[in-house]
Design a protein around this motif. Structure first.
Motif, PDB file in Angstrom:
ATOM      1  N   ARG A   1       0.184  -1.296   0.415  1.00  0.00           N
ATOM      2  CA  ARG A   1       1.265  -1.131  -0.083  1.00  0.00           C
ATOM      3  C   ARG A   1       1.723   0.215   0.213  1.00  0.00           C
ATOM      4  O   ARG A   1       2.962   0.506   0.684  1.00  0.00           O
TER       5      ARG A   1
ATOM      6  N   PHE B   1      -5.242  -3.500  -1.700  1.00  0.00           N
ATOM      7  CA  PHE B   1      -3.954  -3.830  -1.753  1.00  0.00           C
ATOM      8  C   PHE B   1      -3.064  -2.806  -1.936  1.00  0.00           C
ATOM      9  O   PHE B   1      -2.137  -2.599  -1.533  1.00  0.00           O
ATOM     10  N   ILE B   2      -3.655  -1.639  -2.879  1.00  0.00           N
ATOM     11  CA  ILE B   2      -2.723  -0.634  -2.958  1.00  0.00           C
ATOM     12  C   ILE B   2      -2.301   0.391  -1.784  1.00  0.00           C
ATOM     13  O   ILE B   2      -1.343   0.629  -1.530  1.00  0.00           O
TER      14      ILE B   2
ATOM     15  N   GLU C   1      -8.510  -4.192  -4.994  1.00  0.00           N
ATOM     16  CA  GLU C   1      -7.300  -3.730  -5.179  1.00  0.00           C
ATOM     17  C   GLU C   1      -7.037  -2.315  -4.603  1.00  0.00           C
ATOM     18  O   GLU C   1      -5.790  -2.145  -4.439  1.00  0.00           O
TER      19      GLU C   1
END
Lengths: 970, 360
Positions: free
Chosen positions: A217, A213-214, A210
């Motif tokens: 982004r 992922f963050i 995660e």
């Protein structure tokens, strides 16, 4: 003959739909026609088939349109989805395998996350912000209150009219801290309503996946913002990404954004972080060179560029930059004019090509990403290894065998080739990069010797080493330790500080293990290791080592210097100051220590005020004997000289000071000193000399303006301020001093204008407020009496008063010019120089529009500055009030209007007050605002009306007043 | 070799086609997985939720859930990455949140609207958007309501027309501007062409406009940044892109419009990995992939000195026609760039791959 008759025959009629002559449906016509619209019509006719079916002609027509306007809508055709036949076999396979590897990855992930899932979810729940509308509830009896609230408030539906209370001005006045940090130019260009975005992301309870992922982004958001030119925003998002997972690629992008913002210091730091992670990163080197160039550290810039060129000899941009910088170095001494010019051109060029690069970096990464992902195992392996960035893929590929590397390179070439628009030079360098991948890594070992300065810099410890190893009488290192030390020195020399640290550590262990008392050697070893740590940026370890070295050998020069530098970079200025001072006691000829001490003095004054010295720990007194104890000095004086210059050089390089900048600084400091002593004539001369070296530096001009003010040379002071304001249009000091200059020139109108601008930029400048009051008074006197000559005396005194406290801030302005935190003001209104006493009604210029007016009102409102508000109202034509207020009227604004009318205007000019009240009642939202006034506030209004009733005016009658009172619901 | 096909242009590949036995209204990727949800209405008038997993070149049904009312729309926007609860709106006006592991009873349920919930959106979950997790629903009953899953029964904000004013059918809602804990806006589009922007921080109507034709779909390019762009699609085949950075006091936001096809544009979805690329799905079964290009200066001063936005331009990257029936729903995978799913009224679910999105 037959040929001619055909078109004639066809040319008879027109088409049914668009009435196009039939003759236009012809190859020749279509090929010559340049009217896209007409061609589109022809195409539609042809496609419809109403004049018959001509597939060939249709095709020609399509091609012609495409050639004229490739984006024409007529060309859009319904197409089926692409299938395998639309791709080459490799492409198709790549698409499929990419998807499969992603699927595999996702499956893997699913299994993992199932194990982790259980309690993390709850953790995050606790961090959530409160439920909307119930945020004001106390946590203890939340449930009860919540329910009450719900009943009373939420069940009543809101209608659209209730949504009207939005205050745009409030939104606009919000300014990001980020924006304040960036320098004034960037500040000016950025919009006033920059949002406040958290700099960190709360990652508690997140899995590694995660986080990646963050982080990705946030990076994407940063890239997007960068592409749009929102560099401040881009930096924010990169910072956020880094707060989750720091990667070299993001640091690199951030550095580029900071370069765009001309935030050189941070850009430098970020470049260095990238180079810490990936020592051979070309882009980071290029960017660091740009920064050094901007900071006028031309030598360092050239070193970086040389590093780039040693890896990529074809890199045309680097070559160009080197040439330009070398030219600059040459041209620096005689004239400063071309320097400024040359610099500008360089920035432009780098920006142009870099903007492409920023994007390229991403695609490149994706490319690599894709390449790596094609084997899921490799991807997983990389995750397991915790490799944070895709940007590292290059290095990784080395370990993973030839096949992968080849593919990587291939991919890379592909991307470079397909990116044809990115410019030929770029392409070349890209290819080159991939070809020389190996060198990037091996490069530090082999190529670093080419950089002269780096090698020079190390020559000192090296000499120490050879000296001691060479068996000087004082040194008694055991051979093994001596060998380790020389190895360490070699490594240091080649820039491998990390490895050098290891060697030195080994040597230290060895020596301490022997238990032999050889403080000199041990001290040298510690000192050398400290140098490595310093180079690595590991300041705390550096300080520790210096401390050890100094314990063994008190008052030795190098550890002291290194400790000072480390302390300085850790912003422990007091300690650094002490160390520099101690160094200077030992050898006062070390220029770098002198400069640094001066610099720190300034910083400390900023920090602690005039009594900064009291806060210093005592400076140790160096015994005379210690002055003989210099290492490099030894007993030979001949050796002493080169070594000190060596240190100087080293220091200079490290402090990023180049000679001209040095001279500039020195001159400026001298100027500042003269100011402090009150010798303004000399100070002005010094500053003038400074200007010869650098015309860009605004502080010198503002300082000289100060001197001129003191010398009553107002005209000159004004010129200086004008100059500054041309460069930096929101320089508060320049405005302030120009205001004083205008005042001296008895141009009170212009003076008041400038004071207003000062207050607009920073409403808290008390002096400006006072001055403004005085000037407005003078202005009134001036216009009424028509003679301002008797004011000269009072004027002089006021300048004296004001500049005294102001002067103290000089250092601050000089050092932190860029970091000044002031809200951006609407400075569009160029100061109008109104000729003195041109008319009876000299006034502050009216705010030109509702926006500016709103800005001013908000500023006034924030300070509750009734006097200024009164000034504003006197200058504003009452009739324009409703327009200027537009729909921004609020209770607070009404109140401050009423108060300032009451206190300042009603007495002097009741007619004006009446008119203001009258037109105020015509403003939008007036009724609403009035309805919301509290009792006390109503009383104030009543008071004002009473006042107006008492003081009659020919501009209103009592009946008028009564009817207006009704409007105000009194 | 590939030059003939235009190597720079992205291609849309239909990777999987799955025939369905019901009418699909919405489809969504399950975040951080290769699974997707399909929502719709079965022939006998019940609601269907299907969970599929992508296995190579086929879709495998993992779970099929039947519910009493047809389900119109769903979102994962307000749930955490760990939980991944699906929030749905059905024909009866119910807002339900389902745990897909145990879908028998909803974890949250409220009868939010009197009539069908046309559109739903979530924010604050999945690490997208700061602040509380919230769901917004827009319904035929004319109201737009914001819900917090932690508060039962009542919405945290309710936007409905004043008494007497005619109720317009709200067709679409979207969150945006959630870049910090306080800021948040809801954009709603109505059947009469009204677009309204509600600011949840100040509880005010921040902006409204009318695009003349019914607004089928609105979406911000990103929910979790200072609002940047808004795309609104209309019944008559036009769509508008608003630059939401600069609001002029009277003129509002600058916009550019483009006509994609003659039929309705049912939906617009921005590529999660690049906010400037978006896909529109049309009534004629076609998909259009667009790129927004910013102008050199995004704002300028008008004659009065107020800032006004400058709209950019649009370029069509690719268009394909997949069906003869409207494509009613579209969703990009948040995890795999270029992977997307769409559901059409020909009762077919398609998984698409859009290639070369990196090179744009």
């Amino acid at each position: 003959m037959g040929d001619e008759s055909v078109p004639y025959f066809l040319g008879e009629g027109t088409t049914k739909t668009y009435q196009i002559p039939i003759s236009h449906l012809d190859y020749k016509f279509i090929e010559k026609c340049t009217d896209v619209k007409h061609l589109e019509k022809i195409l539609r006719v042809l496609r419809s088939g109403e004049e018959g079916c001509y597939p060939e002609l249709t095709l020609v027509c399509e091609k012609r349109i495409e050639c004229l306007d490739p984006r024409s809508r007529a060309l859009r055709k319904d197409k089926p989805a692409a299938t395998a036949s639309d791709f080459t076999a490799e492409e198709w396979q790549a698409i499929n395998s990419e998807l499969m590897s992603w699927l595999a990855e996702m499956n893997e992930d699913d299994k993992k996350s199932q194990l982790l899932r259980t309690d993390t979810a709850n953790e995050r729940q606790d961090n959530l912000p409160p439920i909307r509308c119930s945020s004001s509830c106390l946590p203890t009896n939340q449930n009860k209150k919540l329910q009450n609230k719900q009943r009373s408030k939420k069940n009543i539906p809101r209608d659209y009219s209730e949504w009207d209370k939005f205050d745009v001005e409030k939104e606009c006045s919000k300014i990001d801290e980020d924006c304040e940090e960036s320098n004034s130019k960037a500040r000016f260009f950025s919009r006033p309503s920059l949002p406040i975005i958290e700099k960190k992301i709360d990652t508690t309870g997140m899995t590694k996946r995660e986080k990646i992922f963050i982080a990705t982004r946030e990076k994407e958001k940063g890239n997007e913002a960068f592409a749009t030119g929102d560099y401040v925003e881009a930096v924010t998002y990169y910072t956020r990404s880094l707060s989750v997972i720091p990667t070299a690629a993001v640091y690199n992008n951030k550095a580029q954004a900071e370069i765009k913002l001309q935030d050189w210091d941070n850009a430098l730091q970020d470049c260095e972080k990238v180079l810490d992670m990936e020592p051979g990163n070309i882009k980071a080197l290029m960017r660091r060179a740009t920064v050094h160039n901007q900071l006028q550290n031309y030598q360092t810039a050239i070193e970086d560029l040389n590093k780039v060129l040693s890896v990529e000899p074809e890199n045309s941009m680097a070559k160009k930059s080197v040439l330009e910088i070398e030219e600059k170095l040459k041209g620096l001494k005689p004239v400063s004019e071309p320097q400024g010019k040359g610099k500008k051109i360089l920035i432009e060029e780098i920006e142009d090509s870099e903007s492409g690069e920023g994007r390229e970096e991403n695609t490149e990464e994706h490319e690599r990403h894709g390449g790596d992902k094609s084997s899921a195992a490799a991807a997983v392996a990389r995750e397991a290894a915790g490799e944070p960035a895709m940007g590292n893929a290059h290095r990784k590929s080395h370990g993973k065998g030839k096949a992968q590397q080849d593919r990587d390179t291939h991919k890379h070439k592909d991307s470079a080739e397909s990116g044809g628009k990115k410019g030929a030079s770029k392409k070349k360098s890209e290819k080159h990069l991939s070809d020389h991948e190996g060198e990037v890594n091996g490069y530090l070992r082999s190529d670093e010797k080419s950089e002269s300065a780096e090698a020079e810099e190390v020559s000192t410890p090296h000499r120490e080493g050879s000296q001691s190893a060479g068996g000087g009488s004082s040194t008694s290192l055991p051979p093994a330790a001596a060998k380790l030390k020389t190895e360490g020195n070699e490594l240091f020399k080649s820039g491998q500080f990390g490895e050098a640290v290891l060697k030195y550590s080994e040597a230290i262990e060895y020596v301490t293990g022997l238990g032999e008392q050889s403080p000199d050697d041990l001290s040298i070893l510690y000192s050398n290791r400290a140098a490595c740590y310093l180079k690595e940026g590991n300041c705390s370890d550096c300080i520790q080592d210096c401390n050890r070295a100094l314990e063994l050998q008190p008052f030795s020069l190098k550890p002291l210097l290194r400790r000072a530098m480390a302390n300085e970079s850790m912003e422990r200025y007091r300690q650094a100051y002490i160390d520099y001072k101690t160094v200077l006691q030992i050898d006062s000829s070390i220029q770098a220590a002198n400069d640094s001490a001066n610099r720190i003095t300034k910083t400390l004054i900023d920090q602690d005020g005039p009594s900064w010295r009291e806060k210093l720990p005592p400076i140790p007194v160096v015994p005379v004997a210690a002055q003989l104890h210099r290492w490099d000095g030894g007993s030979l004086t001949s050796e002493n000289k080169p070594s000190t210059t060596d240190i100087n050089r080293e220091e200079e390089l490290q402090m990023n000071c180049e000679e001209p900048t040095e001279k500039f600084k020195r001159l400026k400091n001298e100027g500042n000193d003269f100011v402090k002593m009150g010798e303004y004539e000399e100070a002005a001369n010094k500053y003038s000399e400074c200007m010869k070296l650098n015309t860009e530096e605004c502080t010198v001009y503002t300082n000289r303006a100060l001197c001129y003010l003191k010398l009553c040379k107002y005209e000159e002071a004004k010129w200086d301020c004008d100059h500054v304001l041309q460069i930096e249009d929101s320089n508060i000091k320049a405005f302030y001093r120009r205001a004083l200059a205008y005042k001296g020139l008895q141009n009170y109108q212009a003076s008041a204008d400038d004071f207003n601008k000062v207050l607009l930029i920073d409403p808290n400048v008390v002096e400006a407020q006072k001055e403004l009051e005085e000037v407005t008074q003078l202005l009134h006197l001036d216009s009424s009496a028509g003679d301002g000559s008797q004011q000269t005396h009072g004027k002089k005194i006021t300048i004296q008063e004001v500049t005294e406290p102001d002067e103290r801030g000089e250092g601050q302005f000089a050092t932190s010019e860029n970091a000044e935190a002031q809200p951006v003001a609407a400075e569009e209104a160029v100061p109008k120089v109104v000729p003195r006493r041109s008319s009876e009604k000299l006034r502050i210029p009216e705010p030109p529009n509702a926006y500016d007016f709103g800005q001013i009102i908000n500023a006034l409102n924030a300070n509750k500055d009734k006097a200024a508000c009164a000034d504003l109202l006197t200058t504003t034509d009452p009739k324009t009030l409703p327009v200027l207020l537009s729909n921004k009227l609020e209770g607070e604004i009404l109140l401050i209007f009423i108060q300032s009318l009451k206190h300042y205007i009603a007495g002097k000019n009741p007619g004006l007050a009446y008119q203001h009240l009258f037109y105020l009642s015509k403003a939008k939202r007036f009724k609403v605002v009035l309805a919301l006034l509290s009792k006390n506030e109503k009383e104030e209004v009543q008071h004002l009306f009473d006042l107006l009733t008492e003081s009659q005016s020919d501009r209103y009658s009592l009946e008028d007043l009564e009817s207006l009172k009704k409007v105000y619901e009194l | 070799m590939s030059a003939v096909l235009g190597p720079e242009r992205p291609q849309v590949v239909s990777h999987v086609q799955q025939a369905l036995s019901y009418t699909v209204f919405d489809c969504k990727w399950v975040p951080r997985s290769a699974r997707l949800m399909c929502l719709g209405s079965a022939a006998r008038g019940t609601g269907v939720i299907q969970l599929y997993e992508l296995h190579g070149a086929r879709l495998e049904v993992l779970r099929e859930i039947e519910k009493p009312k047809p389900i119109k729309c769903g979102t994962f926007g307000a749930t955490s990455l760990q939980q991944r609860y699906l929030a749905t709106g059905d024909f009866d006006g119910n807002l339900n949140i389902w745990n897909l592991e145990a879908p028998e009873i909803p974890v949250y349920s409220v009868k939010g609207h009197k009539e069908i919930i046309n559109s739903i959106d979530g924010v604050g979950g999945l690490g997208i958007g700061e602040g509380a997790p919230e769901i917004v629903t827009g319904s035929r009953d004319g109201t737009v309501k914001v819900w917090d899953p932690r508060q039962n029964d009542t919405p945290v904000a309710n936007m409905e027309p004043v008494q007497g004013e005619s109720k317009r059918d709200c067709w679409t809602v979207a969150f945006g501007n959630a870049y910090n804990q306080e800021e948040r806006v809801v954009c709603a589009g109505y059947d009469n062409g009204d677009i309204k922007l509600f600011d949840l921080k100040t509880m005010s109507l921040r902006w409204e406009t009318n695009i003349k034709n019914g607004v089928c779909s609105v979406e911000f390019d990103r929910k979790d940044i200072n609002m940047n762009k808004l795309v609104a699609t209309s019944l008559e085949g036009k769509f508008h892109v608003f630059d939401m950075r600069t609001q002029h006091p009277t003129k509002g936001f600058a916009s550019v419009s483009e006509k994609a096809q003659k039929s309705t544009i049912w939906q617009v979805r921005h590529l999660p990995q690049n906010r400037d690329i978006f896909m529109t799905s049309g009534g004629s079964g076609s998909l259009h992939l667009w790129k927004y290009e910013y102008p050199a200066q995004r704002s300028k001063k008008d004659s009065e000195g107020s800032e006004m936005g400058v709209a950019g331009s649009l370029s069509l990257l690719q268009n394909v026609t997949l069906s003869t029936q409207p494509i009613s729903s579209l969703d990009w995978s948040p995890d795999k760039k270029g992977l997307c799913v769409c559901g059409a009224f020909d009762q077919t679910l398609r998984v698409l791959i859009v290639t070369k999105l990196n090179k744009i």
